[in-house]
Scaffold this motif. Structure first.
Motif, PDB file in Angstrom:
ATOM      1  N   ALA A  25       0.829  -1.204   0.000  1.00 41.05           N
ATOM      2  CA  ALA A  25       0.000   0.000   0.000  1.00 41.05           C
ATOM      3  C   ALA A  25       0.866   1.258   0.000  1.00 41.05           C
ATOM      4  O   ALA A  25       0.581   2.232  -0.717  1.00 41.05           O
ATOM      5  N   PHE A  26       1.928   1.221   0.798  1.00 44.61           N
ATOM      6  CA  PHE A  26       2.859   2.354   0.829  1.00 44.61           C
ATOM      7  C   PHE A  26       3.449   2.612  -0.549  1.00 44.61           C
ATOM      8  O   PHE A  26       3.513   3.751  -1.024  1.00 44.61           O
ATOM      9  N   THR A  27       3.868   1.532  -1.218  1.00 49.99           N
ATOM     10  CA  THR A  27       4.456   1.686  -2.545  1.00 49.99           C
ATOM     11  C   THR A  27       3.436   2.199  -3.552  1.00 49.99           C
ATOM     12  O   THR A  27       3.740   3.049  -4.395  1.00 49.99           O
ATOM     13  N   THR A  30       2.996   5.890  -2.963  1.00 47.19           N
ATOM     14  CA  THR A  30       4.174   6.666  -3.365  1.00 47.19           C
ATOM     15  C   THR A  30       4.381   6.623  -4.877  1.00 47.19           C
ATOM     16  O   THR A  30       4.879   7.585  -5.471  1.00 47.19           O
ATOM     17  N   ILE A  31       4.003   5.507  -5.516  1.00 41.99           N
ATOM     18  CA  ILE A  31       4.084   5.448  -6.985  1.00 41.99           C
ATOM     19  C   ILE A  31       3.161   6.496  -7.594  1.00 41.99           C
ATOM     20  O   ILE A  31       3.548   7.257  -8.493  1.00 41.99           O
ATOM     21  N   LEU A 169       6.454   5.287   7.579  1.00 39.42           N
ATOM     22  CA  LEU A 169       7.142   5.662   6.347  1.00 39.42           C
ATOM     23  C   LEU A 169       6.213   6.411   5.395  1.00 39.42           C
ATOM     24  O   LEU A 169       6.642   7.323   4.682  1.00 39.42           O
ATOM     25  N   LEU A 170       4.947   6.027   5.389  1.00 41.95           N
ATOM     26  CA  LEU A 170       3.982   6.728   4.545  1.00 41.95           C
ATOM     27  C   LEU A 170       3.830   8.181   4.998  1.00 41.95           C
ATOM     28  O   LEU A 170       3.792   9.102   4.165  1.00 41.95           O
ATOM     29  N   VAL A 281      12.411  -0.103 -10.383  1.00 43.34           N
ATOM     30  CA  VAL A 281      12.941  -0.028  -9.015  1.00 43.34           C
ATOM     31  C   VAL A 281      11.808  -0.085  -7.986  1.00 43.34           C
ATOM     32  O   VAL A 281      11.947  -0.710  -6.932  1.00 43.34           O
ATOM     33  N   LEU A 282      10.691   0.539  -8.306  1.00 41.23           N
ATOM     34  CA  LEU A 282       9.550   0.468  -7.398  1.00 41.23           C
ATOM     35  C   LEU A 282       9.032  -0.960  -7.286  1.00 41.23           C
ATOM     36  O   LEU A 282       8.693  -1.431  -6.188  1.00 41.23           O
ATOM     37  N   ALA A 283       8.964  -1.664  -8.409  1.00 45.47           N
ATOM     38  CA  ALA A 283       8.564  -3.066  -8.368  1.00 45.47           C
ATOM     39  C   ALA A 283       9.582  -3.898  -7.596  1.00 45.47           C
ATOM     40  O   ALA A 283       9.222  -4.791  -6.814  1.00 45.47           O
TER      41      ALA A 283
END
Length: 458
Positions: A25-27, A30-31, A169-170, A281-283
């Motif tokens: 969810a964070f990623t 941020t994506i 972090l979020l 990189v996100l993946a």
């Protein structure tokens, strides 16, 4: 107060799943933010300032090596203590960890001041930007001064509460993104971006400390005025030397790409490398998140002597990582060119070579990260230090040579060569010797999804 022991498989699985899902969810958030904000930042800052922000951030990030492996040493010790429900040992480790990180903060800030003096030579920019770059570097030292609060993050992750860290972090990411946009739009240049990062670091430190203080109150006071715990200090010191070497290898291998490009080709050339592989990189971060979410549970199984269950779970996780890598990375690689062009324009696309190299590296790094956690999370990292150092040295040497020869894709060539020549084949063998996990079973789990999807990928 203390942490409840995760004494059932269901609880271990539930916490690992929560950590992974919260990381996903964070990623995702941020994506979405990154896709919207990156073109704006690139427009408002310009390519040279944008690249300089990435390069100076990497230089400051490298100063974390001065923690001499304390975080990596503290993590398995806390995980084992909490896995045994030994709250007294956990408190002693936390107190000594906080004290040690005070000296880390002093060392990193002092070294950062020296870097700030020469940063225009490390990140070559036009003379009109030199002062902005130096001030930005000084602002970045704020994040280094927050090191004494780092053990609270280790506490949360070691108690299998990585989902709490992901939520914090979020909050950090939202703070950085909002301030970065406003300061870039206001014309604050490189310094403004480092101000945003520093503010996000403050938010993270406050929230993670508050979370830990609710479960283990009084740690900061005990670190300031309480007695020394020589046994805990010896345990940490026993692990910090191999851990710092392992961390050094990882940082040299993965965090020097922007620095190498900035030194050889100039900061502006960092932009196509960063943006072309951004989606990959996100993946990759999500794939590595499987290891981040499960290492504490694997460490508990090791502490309880469940070698058979440990090996079975590791093989399952390897198969999962490999399958998700193929399913996620193949479509990204196929359509990355079109995505980057529509996102930030043709000039920012670095080429298909970067796309393919980044995708292959992401698959290999996801596996290496999962396997590496088995050693660092159980306090046996010394086993893999020699091969990690060789891989890092080979990576850096090939990256420099390949950048001179091939240009922007050079650092990714170095990463691939370093992985294939060392850790990819060595770690399964080391897992077999240290934990009894069959190397061939790991190889089959890692390669089967690739073979199934190879025709479609081609």
């Amino acid at each position: 107060m203390g942490a409840a022991r995760p004494d059932s498989p269901n609880l271990r699985t539930r916490r690992s799943a929560l950590t992974f899902l919260s990381g996903a969810a964070f990623t995702a958030i941020t994506i979405a933010l990154g896709f919207v904000t990156t073109p704006l930042l690139l427009t408002w800052l310009g390519a040279e300032r944008f690249g300089a922000v990435r390069a100076v951030s990497d230089w400051l990030s490298h100063l974390s090596i001065l923690e001499i492996g304390l975080g990596g040493a503290l993590a398995p010790l806390l995980a084992l203590a909490l896995g045994r429900s030994d709250e007294s040992a956990a408190r002693r480790l936390m107190v000594e960890g906080i004290r040690a990180f005070v000296w880390v903060a002093v060392a990193t800030v002092t070294t950062g001041l020296l870097i700030a003096l020469v940063i225009p030579y490390l990140v070559p920019v036009q003379p009109s930007l030199a002062r902005d770059l130096r001030v930005a570097c000084l602002v970045g030292l704020i994040g280094l001064a927050l090191y004494p609060f780092f053990p609270y993050r280790v506490l949360a992750e070691g108690s299998q509460r990585g989902y709490a860290v992901n939520l914090i972090l979020l909050a950090q990411s939202l703070t950085i993104t909002g301030l970065a946009l406003w300061l870039a739009w206001s014309g604050r240049g490189i310094t403004g971006q480092l101000v945003a990062i520093a503010a996000g670091n403050v938010v993270f430190s406050v929230l993670v400390t508050r979370d830990g203080a609710r479960r283990f109150p009084g740690l900061l006071g005990a670190a300031a005025k309480g007695p020394r715990h020589d046994d805990a200090r010896r345990e940490i010191r026993g692990l910090n030397r191999p851990t710092v070497l392992f961390n050094l290898a990882g940082r040299v291998g993965l965090l020097t790409d922007n620095i190498v490009l900035a030194l050889i080709l100039g900061p502006a050339r960092v932009v196509p490398l960063f943006l072309t592989q951004r989606l990959i990189v996100l993946a990759q971060g999500q794939l590595q998140g499987i290891g981040n979410a499960s290492w504490a549970a694997l460490a508990e199984l090791h502490a309880l002597g469940r070698r058979d269950v440990f090996s079975a779970r590791l093989i399952e996780l390897t198969r999962l990582v490999a399958a998700l890598s193929v399913v996620g990375l193949v479509p990204i690689a196929a359509y990355n060119h079109h995505f980057v062009v529509k996102w930030v324009g043709t000039a920012s696309f670095g080429g298909d070579a970067i796309t393919i190299l980044a995708a292959v590296n992401a698959y290999l790094l996801a596996l290496v990260s999962l396997w590496g956690w088995c050693f660092s999370g159980t306090g046996r990292v010394a086993i893999v230090v020699p091969v990690a150092l060789v891989g890092a040295a080979l990576n850096l040497a090939v990256s420099i040579a390949a950048t001179w020869r091939f240009g922007v894709s050079g650092p990714l060539v170095g990463t691939l060569v370093g992985l294939l020549a060392t850790t990819v084949w060595y770690l399964p063998l080391a897992l077999g010797r240290a934990f009894g996990t069959p190397p061939l079973a790991l190889a089959r789990a890692a390669l089967a999804p690739v073979l199934w999807c190879a025709p479609a990928a081609a």
